[in-house]
Design a protein around this motif. Structure first.
Motif, PDB file in Angstrom:
ATOM      1  N   TRP A   1       7.164   1.258  -8.438  1.00  0.00           N
ATOM      2  CA  TRP A   1       7.101   2.560  -8.007  1.00  0.00           C
ATOM      3  C   TRP A   1       7.172   3.474  -9.500  1.00  0.00           C
ATOM      4  O   TRP A   1       6.153   4.055 -10.109  1.00  0.00           O
ATOM      5  N   THR A   2       8.015   3.206 -10.286  1.00  0.00           N
ATOM      6  CA  THR A   2       8.263   3.846 -11.538  1.00  0.00           C
ATOM      7  C   THR A   2       7.215   3.450 -12.527  1.00  0.00           C
ATOM      8  O   THR A   2       6.611   4.299 -13.365  1.00  0.00           O
ATOM      9  N   GLY A   3       6.508   2.180 -12.593  1.00  0.00           N
ATOM     10  CA  GLY A   3       5.532   1.683 -13.360  1.00  0.00           C
ATOM     11  C   GLY A   3       4.117   2.378 -13.207  1.00  0.00           C
ATOM     12  O   GLY A   3       3.365   2.663 -14.026  1.00  0.00           O
ATOM     13  N   THR A   4       3.904   2.258 -11.503  1.00  0.00           N
ATOM     14  CA  THR A   4       2.785   3.093 -11.052  1.00  0.00           C
ATOM     15  C   THR A   4       2.691   4.403 -11.667  1.00  0.00           C
ATOM     16  O   THR A   4       1.565   5.156 -12.149  1.00  0.00           O
ATOM     17  N   GLY A   5       3.850   5.190 -11.402  1.00  0.00           N
ATOM     18  CA  GLY A   5       3.987   6.579 -11.910  1.00  0.00           C
ATOM     19  C   GLY A   5       3.603   6.721 -13.228  1.00  0.00           C
ATOM     20  O   GLY A   5       3.123   7.590 -13.815  1.00  0.00           O
TER      21      GLY A   5
ATOM     22  N   ILE B   1       0.820  -1.310  -0.173  1.00  0.00           N
ATOM     23  CA  ILE B   1      -0.018   0.095  -0.109  1.00  0.00           C
ATOM     24  C   ILE B   1       0.879   1.170  -0.024  1.00  0.00           C
ATOM     25  O   ILE B   1       0.571   2.138  -0.887  1.00  0.00           O
ATOM     26  N   VAL B   2       2.096   1.362   0.940  1.00  0.00           N
ATOM     27  CA  VAL B   2       2.823   2.439   0.787  1.00  0.00           C
ATOM     28  C   VAL B   2       3.345   2.601  -0.446  1.00  0.00           C
ATOM     29  O   VAL B   2       3.674   3.466  -0.857  1.00  0.00           O
ATOM     30  N   LEU B   3       3.956   1.524  -1.346  1.00  0.00           N
ATOM     31  CA  LEU B   3       4.370   1.645  -2.507  1.00  0.00           C
ATOM     32  C   LEU B   3       3.671   2.127  -3.413  1.00  0.00           C
ATOM     33  O   LEU B   3       3.938   2.786  -4.314  1.00  0.00           O
ATOM     34  N   LEU B   4       2.441   1.701  -3.600  1.00  0.00           N
ATOM     35  CA  LEU B   4       1.321   2.183  -4.397  1.00  0.00           C
ATOM     36  C   LEU B   4       1.128   3.724  -4.170  1.00  0.00           C
ATOM     37  O   LEU B   4       0.740   4.504  -5.194  1.00  0.00           O
ATOM     38  N   VAL B   5       0.939   4.125  -2.918  1.00  0.00           N
ATOM     39  CA  VAL B   5       0.722   5.517  -2.710  1.00  0.00           C
ATOM     40  C   VAL B   5       1.928   6.455  -3.152  1.00  0.00           C
ATOM     41  O   VAL B   5       1.794   7.294  -3.759  1.00  0.00           O
ATOM     42  N   ALA B   6       3.132   5.912  -3.073  1.00  0.00           N
ATOM     43  CA  ALA B   6       4.182   6.410  -3.424  1.00  0.00           C
ATOM     44  C   ALA B   6       4.194   6.579  -5.006  1.00  0.00           C
ATOM     45  O   ALA B   6       4.777   7.604  -5.644  1.00  0.00           O
ATOM     46  N   GLY B   7       3.779   5.581  -5.652  1.00  0.00           N
ATOM     47  CA  GLY B   7       3.615   5.571  -7.107  1.00  0.00           C
ATOM     48  C   GLY B   7       2.442   6.675  -7.529  1.00  0.00           C
ATOM     49  O   GLY B   7       2.697   7.262  -8.542  1.00  0.00           O
ATOM     50  N   LEU B   8       1.389   6.750  -6.700  1.00  0.00           N
ATOM     51  CA  LEU B   8       0.444   7.798  -6.962  1.00  0.00           C
ATOM     52  C   LEU B   8       1.105   9.362  -6.822  1.00  0.00           C
ATOM     53  O   LEU B   8       0.800  10.207  -7.528  1.00  0.00           O
ATOM     54  N   PHE B   9       2.040   9.285  -5.709  1.00  0.00           N
ATOM     55  CA  PHE B   9       2.615  10.868  -5.455  1.00  0.00           C
ATOM     56  C   PHE B   9       3.544  11.003  -6.907  1.00  0.00           C
ATOM     57  O   PHE B   9       4.070  12.052  -7.320  1.00  0.00           O
TER      58      PHE B   9
ATOM     59  N   LEU C   1       8.121   7.713   0.939  1.00  0.00           N
ATOM     60  CA  LEU C   1       7.293   6.376   0.861  1.00  0.00           C
ATOM     61  C   LEU C   1       7.855   5.288   0.311  1.00  0.00           C
ATOM     62  O   LEU C   1       7.881   3.944   0.661  1.00  0.00           O
ATOM     63  N   LEU C   2       8.681   5.742  -1.012  1.00  0.00           N
ATOM     64  CA  LEU C   2       9.427   4.722  -1.739  1.00  0.00           C
ATOM     65  C   LEU C   2      10.473   4.130  -0.803  1.00  0.00           C
ATOM     66  O   LEU C   2      10.760   2.786  -0.730  1.00  0.00           O
ATOM     67  N   ALA C   3      11.069   4.940  -0.113  1.00  0.00           N
ATOM     68  CA  ALA C   3      12.278   4.564   0.977  1.00  0.00           C
ATOM     69  C   ALA C   3      11.668   3.534   2.054  1.00  0.00           C
ATOM     70  O   ALA C   3      12.237   2.771   2.480  1.00  0.00           O
ATOM     71  N   ALA C   4      10.596   3.930   2.448  1.00  0.00           N
ATOM     72  CA  ALA C   4       9.845   3.062   3.570  1.00  0.00           C
ATOM     73  C   ALA C   4       9.630   1.890   2.928  1.00  0.00           C
ATOM     74  O   ALA C   4      10.043   0.675   3.553  1.00  0.00           O
ATOM     75  N   ALA C   5       9.055   1.590   1.547  1.00  0.00           N
ATOM     76  CA  ALA C   5       8.755   0.445   1.280  1.00  0.00           C
ATOM     77  C   ALA C   5       9.907  -0.573   0.912  1.00  0.00           C
ATOM     78  O   ALA C   5       9.902  -1.571   0.912  1.00  0.00           O
ATOM     79  N   LEU C   6      11.114   0.304   0.495  1.00  0.00           N
ATOM     80  CA  LEU C   6      12.376  -0.539   0.192  1.00  0.00           C
ATOM     81  C   LEU C   6      12.839  -1.259   1.478  1.00  0.00           C
ATOM     82  O   LEU C   6      13.834  -2.089   1.170  1.00  0.00           O
ATOM     83  N   ARG C   7      12.378  -0.790   2.611  1.00  0.00           N
ATOM     84  CA  ARG C   7      12.799  -1.528   3.558  1.00  0.00           C
ATOM     85  C   ARG C   7      12.490  -2.892   3.707  1.00  0.00           C
ATOM     86  O   ARG C   7      13.192  -3.707   4.372  1.00  0.00           O
ATOM     87  N   ARG C   8      11.464  -3.387   3.040  1.00  0.00           N
ATOM     88  CA  ARG C   8      10.986  -4.519   3.088  1.00  0.00           C
ATOM     89  C   ARG C   8      10.724  -5.316   1.785  1.00  0.00           C
ATOM     90  O   ARG C   8      10.897  -6.456   1.819  1.00  0.00           O
ATOM     91  N   LEU C   9      11.114  -4.574   0.709  1.00  0.00           N
ATOM     92  CA  LEU C   9      10.955  -5.049  -0.522  1.00  0.00           C
ATOM     93  C   LEU C   9      12.390  -4.995  -1.209  1.00  0.00           C
ATOM     94  O   LEU C   9      13.192  -4.301  -0.990  1.00  0.00           O
ATOM     95  N   PRO C  10      12.790  -6.047  -2.128  1.00  0.00           N
ATOM     96  CA  PRO C  10      13.665  -5.951  -2.985  1.00  0.00           C
ATOM     97  C   PRO C  10      13.744  -4.613  -3.907  1.00  0.00           C
ATOM     98  O   PRO C  10      12.574  -4.202  -4.249  1.00  0.00           O
TER      99      PRO C  10
END
Length: 104
Positions: free
Chosen positions: A62-66, A4-12, A45-54
């Motif tokens: 992130w880039t694809g969503t954006g 969810i954090v990653l998708l919101v980052a993509g929306l931003f 938000l991307l940095a937060a998501a990358l704590r747990r994702l590769p």
């Protein structure tokens, strides 16, 4: 929650791309400020998501969503072409985002 954090980052990311367009090369104050604020939020938000994702998965989603968001918003808000030759690759990017999320 990470997704969810990653998708919101993509929306931003979509938001900052639109604000960048409206800033006309940073010559308009409000869109420029909006660009800077949404860019910062997106990165945090991307940095937060990358704590747990590769990093590869997180960055690609992130880039694809954006990219998908900016392309669709450009069609709706700015009258950009919605020709099949544009919609098909946009759909493929969206499919790739979902595929990555399911593969993780």
């Amino acid at each position: 929650m990470t997704w969810i954090v990653l998708l919101v980052a993509g929306l931003f990311e979509t938001a900052w791309a639109l604000a960048l367009k409206q800033s006309y090369g940073f010559s308009r104050l409000v869109p420029t400020v909006l660009f800077l604020v949404t860019l910062a939020i997106s990165m945090v938000l991307l940095a937060a998501a990358l704590r747990r994702l590769p990093v590869g998965t997180g960055y690609a989603v992130w880039t694809g969503t954006g990219a998908v968001g900016a392309a669709l918003a450009g069609m709706v808000l700015f009258g950009e072409s919605a020709a099949p030759m544009r919609l098909v690759p946009i759909a493929l990017i969206a499919i790739g985002i979902v595929w990555l999320a399911l593969a993780e």
